[in-house]
Design a protein around this motif. Structure first.
Motif, PDB file in Angstrom:
ATOM      1  N   LYS A 149      53.656  37.849  41.381  1.00  0.00           N
ATOM      2  CA  LYS A 149      53.101  36.651  42.017  1.00  0.00           C
ATOM      3  C   LYS A 149      53.781  35.365  41.538  1.00  0.00           C
ATOM      4  O   LYS A 149      53.297  34.273  41.851  1.00  0.00           O
ATOM      5  N   ALA A 150      54.887  35.471  40.840  1.00  0.00           N
ATOM      6  CA  ALA A 150      55.514  34.286  40.239  1.00  0.00           C
ATOM      7  C   ALA A 150      55.819  33.199  41.263  1.00  0.00           C
ATOM      8  O   ALA A 150      55.642  31.995  40.985  1.00  0.00           O
ATOM      9  N   LYS A 151      56.272  33.570  42.450  1.00  0.00           N
ATOM     10  CA  LYS A 151      56.676  32.581  43.455  1.00  0.00           C
ATOM     11  C   LYS A 151      55.550  32.255  44.437  1.00  0.00           C
ATOM     12  O   LYS A 151      55.751  31.449  45.355  1.00  0.00           O
ATOM     13  N   ALA A 152      54.398  32.865  44.263  1.00  0.00           N
ATOM     14  CA  ALA A 152      53.273  32.611  45.154  1.00  0.00           C
ATOM     15  C   ALA A 152      52.600  31.290  44.796  1.00  0.00           C
ATOM     16  O   ALA A 152      52.820  30.724  43.724  1.00  0.00           O
ATOM     17  N   TYR A 153      51.741  30.833  45.710  1.00  0.00           N
ATOM     18  CA  TYR A 153      50.966  29.618  45.476  1.00  0.00           C
ATOM     19  C   TYR A 153      49.494  29.995  45.272  1.00  0.00           C
ATOM     20  O   TYR A 153      49.033  31.040  45.764  1.00  0.00           O
ATOM     21  N   PRO A 154      48.745  29.177  44.532  1.00  0.00           N
ATOM     22  CA  PRO A 154      47.357  29.537  44.212  1.00  0.00           C
ATOM     23  C   PRO A 154      46.497  29.886  45.416  1.00  0.00           C
ATOM     24  O   PRO A 154      45.605  30.738  45.311  1.00  0.00           O
ATOM     25  N   ALA A 155      46.725  29.259  46.555  1.00  0.00           N
ATOM     26  CA  ALA A 155      45.884  29.511  47.733  1.00  0.00           C
ATOM     27  C   ALA A 155      45.939  30.969  48.187  1.00  0.00           C
ATOM     28  O   ALA A 155      45.005  31.452  48.838  1.00  0.00           O
ATOM     29  N   SER A 156      47.003  31.670  47.841  1.00  0.00           N
ATOM     30  CA  SER A 156      47.148  33.064  48.275  1.00  0.00           C
ATOM     31  C   SER A 156      46.547  34.055  47.282  1.00  0.00           C
ATOM     32  O   SER A 156      46.586  35.265  47.522  1.00  0.00           O
ATOM     33  N   LEU A 157      45.971  33.562  46.180  1.00  0.00           N
ATOM     34  CA  LEU A 157      45.464  34.430  45.121  1.00  0.00           C
ATOM     35  C   LEU A 157      43.954  34.623  45.225  1.00  0.00           C
ATOM     36  O   LEU A 157      43.232  33.752  45.716  1.00  0.00           O
ATOM     37  N   SER A 158      43.489  35.750  44.731  1.00  0.00           N
ATOM     38  CA  SER A 158      42.052  35.976  44.588  1.00  0.00           C
ATOM     39  C   SER A 158      41.540  35.189  43.380  1.00  0.00           C
ATOM     40  O   SER A 158      42.321  34.676  42.570  1.00  0.00           O
ATOM     41  N   GLY A 159      40.220  35.131  43.251  1.00  0.00           N
ATOM     42  CA  GLY A 159      39.638  34.428  42.106  1.00  0.00           C
ATOM     43  C   GLY A 159      40.074  35.017  40.778  1.00  0.00           C
ATOM     44  O   GLY A 159      40.408  34.292  39.837  1.00  0.00           O
ATOM     45  N   GLY A 160      40.098  36.331  40.705  1.00  0.00           N
ATOM     46  CA  GLY A 160      40.527  36.969  39.458  1.00  0.00           C
ATOM     47  C   GLY A 160      41.981  36.699  39.143  1.00  0.00           C
ATOM     48  O   GLY A 160      42.345  36.487  37.984  1.00  0.00           O
ATOM     49  N   GLN A 161      42.827  36.704  40.181  1.00  0.00           N
ATOM     50  CA  GLN A 161      44.248  36.398  39.955  1.00  0.00           C
ATOM     51  C   GLN A 161      44.432  34.950  39.509  1.00  0.00           C
ATOM     52  O   GLN A 161      45.249  34.664  38.628  1.00  0.00           O
ATOM     53  N   LYS A 162      43.670  34.038  40.101  1.00  0.00           N
ATOM     54  CA  LYS A 162      43.749  32.636  39.678  1.00  0.00           C
ATOM     55  C   LYS A 162      43.367  32.495  38.203  1.00  0.00           C
ATOM     56  O   LYS A 162      44.009  31.744  37.459  1.00  0.00           O
ATOM     57  N   GLN A 163      42.333  33.222  37.789  1.00  0.00           N
ATOM     58  CA  GLN A 163      41.939  33.116  36.389  1.00  0.00           C
ATOM     59  C   GLN A 163      42.980  33.729  35.469  1.00  0.00           C
ATOM     60  O   GLN A 163      43.195  33.245  34.350  1.00  0.00           O
ATOM     61  N   ARG A 164      43.664  34.773  35.905  1.00  0.00           N
ATOM     62  CA  ARG A 164      44.753  35.334  35.101  1.00  0.00           C
ATOM     63  C   ARG A 164      45.893  34.332  34.952  1.00  0.00           C
ATOM     64  O   ARG A 164      46.504  34.225  33.878  1.00  0.00           O
ATOM     65  N   VAL A 165      46.167  33.581  36.021  1.00  0.00           N
ATOM     66  CA  VAL A 165      47.170  32.525  35.916  1.00  0.00           C
ATOM     67  C   VAL A 165      46.692  31.459  34.931  1.00  0.00           C
ATOM     68  O   VAL A 165      47.476  30.962  34.103  1.00  0.00           O
ATOM     69  N   GLY A 166      45.404  31.116  34.996  1.00  0.00           N
ATOM     70  CA  GLY A 166      44.853  30.148  34.057  1.00  0.00           C
ATOM     71  C   GLY A 166      44.970  30.600  32.617  1.00  0.00           C
ATOM     72  O   GLY A 166      45.267  29.801  31.713  1.00  0.00           O
ATOM     73  N   ILE A 167      44.766  31.883  32.382  1.00  0.00           N
ATOM     74  CA  ILE A 167      44.904  32.424  31.017  1.00  0.00           C
ATOM     75  C   ILE A 167      46.365  32.360  30.571  1.00  0.00           C
ATOM     76  O   ILE A 167      46.664  31.956  29.445  1.00  0.00           O
ATOM     77  N   ALA A 168      47.283  32.747  31.464  1.00  0.00           N
ATOM     78  CA  ALA A 168      48.710  32.683  31.123  1.00  0.00           C
ATOM     79  C   ALA A 168      49.124  31.252  30.796  1.00  0.00           C
ATOM     80  O   ALA A 168      49.845  31.011  29.821  1.00  0.00           O
ATOM     81  N   ARG A 169      48.662  30.292  31.594  1.00  0.00           N
ATOM     82  CA  ARG A 169      48.988  28.887  31.329  1.00  0.00           C
ATOM     83  C   ARG A 169      48.434  28.442  29.979  1.00  0.00           C
ATOM     84  O   ARG A 169      49.101  27.726  29.223  1.00  0.00           O
ATOM     85  N   ALA A 170      47.226  28.865  29.653  1.00  0.00           N
ATOM     86  CA  ALA A 170      46.617  28.483  28.377  1.00  0.00           C
ATOM     87  C   ALA A 170      47.398  29.017  27.183  1.00  0.00           C
ATOM     88  O   ALA A 170      47.342  28.451  26.093  1.00  0.00           O
ATOM     89  N   LEU A 171      48.134  30.114  27.391  1.00  0.00           N
ATOM     90  CA  LEU A 171      48.900  30.722  26.298  1.00  0.00           C
ATOM     91  C   LEU A 171      50.329  30.197  26.206  1.00  0.00           C
ATOM     92  O   LEU A 171      51.054  30.541  25.273  1.00  0.00           O
ATOM     93  N   ALA A 172      50.736  29.349  27.147  1.00  0.00           N
ATOM     94  CA  ALA A 172      52.145  28.968  27.251  1.00  0.00           C
ATOM     95  C   ALA A 172      52.681  28.353  25.966  1.00  0.00           C
ATOM     96  O   ALA A 172      53.802  28.649  25.539  1.00  0.00           O
ATOM     97  N   ALA A 173      51.917  27.467  25.337  1.00  0.00           N
ATOM     98  CA  ALA A 173      52.397  26.770  24.145  1.00  0.00           C
ATOM     99  C   ALA A 173      52.101  27.525  22.859  1.00  0.00           C
ATOM    100  O   ALA A 173      52.179  26.960  21.770  1.00  0.00           O
ATOM    101  N   ARG A 174      51.759  28.814  22.972  1.00  0.00           N
ATOM    102  CA  ARG A 174      51.442  29.664  21.812  1.00  0.00           C
ATOM    103  C   ARG A 174      50.358  29.022  20.938  1.00  0.00           C
ATOM    104  O   ARG A 174      50.576  28.690  19.771  1.00  0.00           O
ATOM    105  N   PRO A 175      49.164  28.855  21.495  1.00  0.00           N
ATOM    106  CA  PRO A 175      48.097  28.175  20.751  1.00  0.00           C
ATOM    107  C   PRO A 175      47.548  29.034  19.622  1.00  0.00           C
ATOM    108  O   PRO A 175      47.674  30.268  19.626  1.00  0.00           O
ATOM    109  N   ALA A 176      46.902  28.370  18.675  1.00  0.00           N
ATOM    110  CA  ALA A 176      46.189  29.073  17.612  1.00  0.00           C
ATOM    111  C   ALA A 176      44.773  29.418  18.031  1.00  0.00           C
ATOM    112  O   ALA A 176      44.153  30.329  17.482  1.00  0.00           O
TER     113      ALA A 176
END
Length: 361
Positions: A149-176
């Motif tokens: 789904k890398a090239k997809a846009y959020p509108a084409s995603l299910s709610g669960g897929q959107k939340q998985r993208v949100g989790i991936a974004r939250a991990l981008a900067a390698r948080p503690a």
């Protein structure tokens, strides 16, 4: 995947030697005459999942805003990785905020950006090179199972897929620290289970510290190590999840657990009366070794007499057996009832006489 995990493990060397990623001390915040936080003290240990649960208006949102520096407490201290942040200026807060990832109830994705660009956004704001950003986004989308789904846009995603993208974004900067603010409240039960399993897997793989804010006890039960119950701005109860589930002390905790712990069937509950007469109805709570023992067969051997299991069962929370049984002890023999209660208590069971019911149960 292995390269990704190795990078995460190496990054954790940044953390301080302290085992407490978060430490709150006597935190207070008022809005007018209303105390949103009224002396909150708690810790979140490195690598654990702590769930904070409470009803709407209990103070959960104010607490999480104090943790990420969006709200300043009136008094008390907020330590993140050993550094007190509540009095820092905005410029000093920026690098510390990068140590905190955030996932939201309604995803907060940018609709005009692709999935990979959403994931890479925190790194873009840091000024990282594009190649590095996209490589990191690819690693994280692999981690959350959305590489295609890398090239997809959020509108084409299910709610669960959107939340998985949100989790991936939250991990981008390698948080503690990962803060989850009602992250599954907008999802259906099946999707909720998959998101919680993903968070647990991330916690296990990366040793990532997670703080969950929720009003759903089932979320706590599914993945948290410890739970803190907040009510009217105060922590009223906290401890290992299995222990709190087995022996809730506060009324708010008992109420929050009402939907997932066995309850006396309504038909019997409606017939309960105080005092003697008819069958006594006992609620028996057991946990750990007491829940593993053949409690009722031992009772029958030790104290022959009519009693019957009318409801209940044994569940497992954090690999610990936790049980609630409802027992009808027949007859009007108060001495026999006292002996039954004493026998059960001697085997570490918590016993409450709920009342008596006339006629058969």
């Amino acid at each position: 995947m292995n390269q990704h995990v190795t990078a995460e493990v190496a990054d954790r060397a940044y953390s301080t030697a302290s085992e407490d990623v978060v430490r709150l001390t006597d935190l207070k915040r008022r809005f007018g005459a209303t105390p949103a936080l009224d002396g909150v003290s708690l810790t979140v240990r490195k690598g654990e999942i702590l769930g904070i649960i409470g009803r709407s208006g209990a103070g959960k949102s104010t607490l999480i805003r104090c943790l990420n520096g969006l709200e300043r407490p009136d008094s008390g201290e907020v330590f993140i990785e050993g550094r007190e942040i509540s009095r820092l200026g905005e410029r000093e807060l920026q690098p510390l905020r990068r140590r905190i990832g955030m996932i939201f109830q309604h995803f907060n994705l940018l609709s005009a950006k692709t999935v990979e660009d959403n994931v890479a956004l925190p790194l873009k704001l840091e000024g990282r090179p594009k190649a590095e950003r996209l490589a990191r986004a690819a690693e994280l989308l692999d981690l959350v199972g959305l590489s295609e789904k890398a090239k997809a846009y959020p509108a084409s995603l299910s709610g669960g897929q959107k939340q998985r993208v949100g989790i991936a974004r939250a991990l981008a900067a390698r948080p503690a620290l990962l803060l989850s603010d009602e992250a599954t409240s907008a999802l259906d039960p099946e999707t909720t289970r998959s998101i919680l399993a993903l968070l647990k897997d991330i916690n296990r793989r990366l040793g990532l510290t997670i703080l969950l804010i929720t009003h759903e006890m089932e979320v706590i039960r599914s993945i948290a190590d410890r739970v803190a119950v907040i009510d009217a701005g105060c922590i009223v109860e906290q401890g290992p999840v299995w222990s709190v589930f087995a022996d809730p002390r506060s009324e708010i905790t008992k109420s929050l657990l009402g939907g997932i712990r066995p309850q006396l069937p309504a038909e019997i509950a409606s017939r309960l009366v105080p005092g003697a007469g008819g069958d006594a109805i006992l609620r028996i709570d057991v946990a750990g070794e007491a829940a593993r023992a053949p409690l009722l067969s031992d009772l029958a051997d030790a104290l022959p007499g009519p009693f019957r299991l009318v409801h209940g069962g044994i569940d497992h929370v954090q690999q610990q057996p936790v049980g609630t049984l409802f027992l009808a002890v027949a007859g009007n023999d108060e001495n026999h009832l006292s002996q039954v209660i004493a026998f059960l208590k001697a085997r570490q069971a918590r016993v409450e006489v709920l009342g008596h019911v006339a006629g058969s149960v």
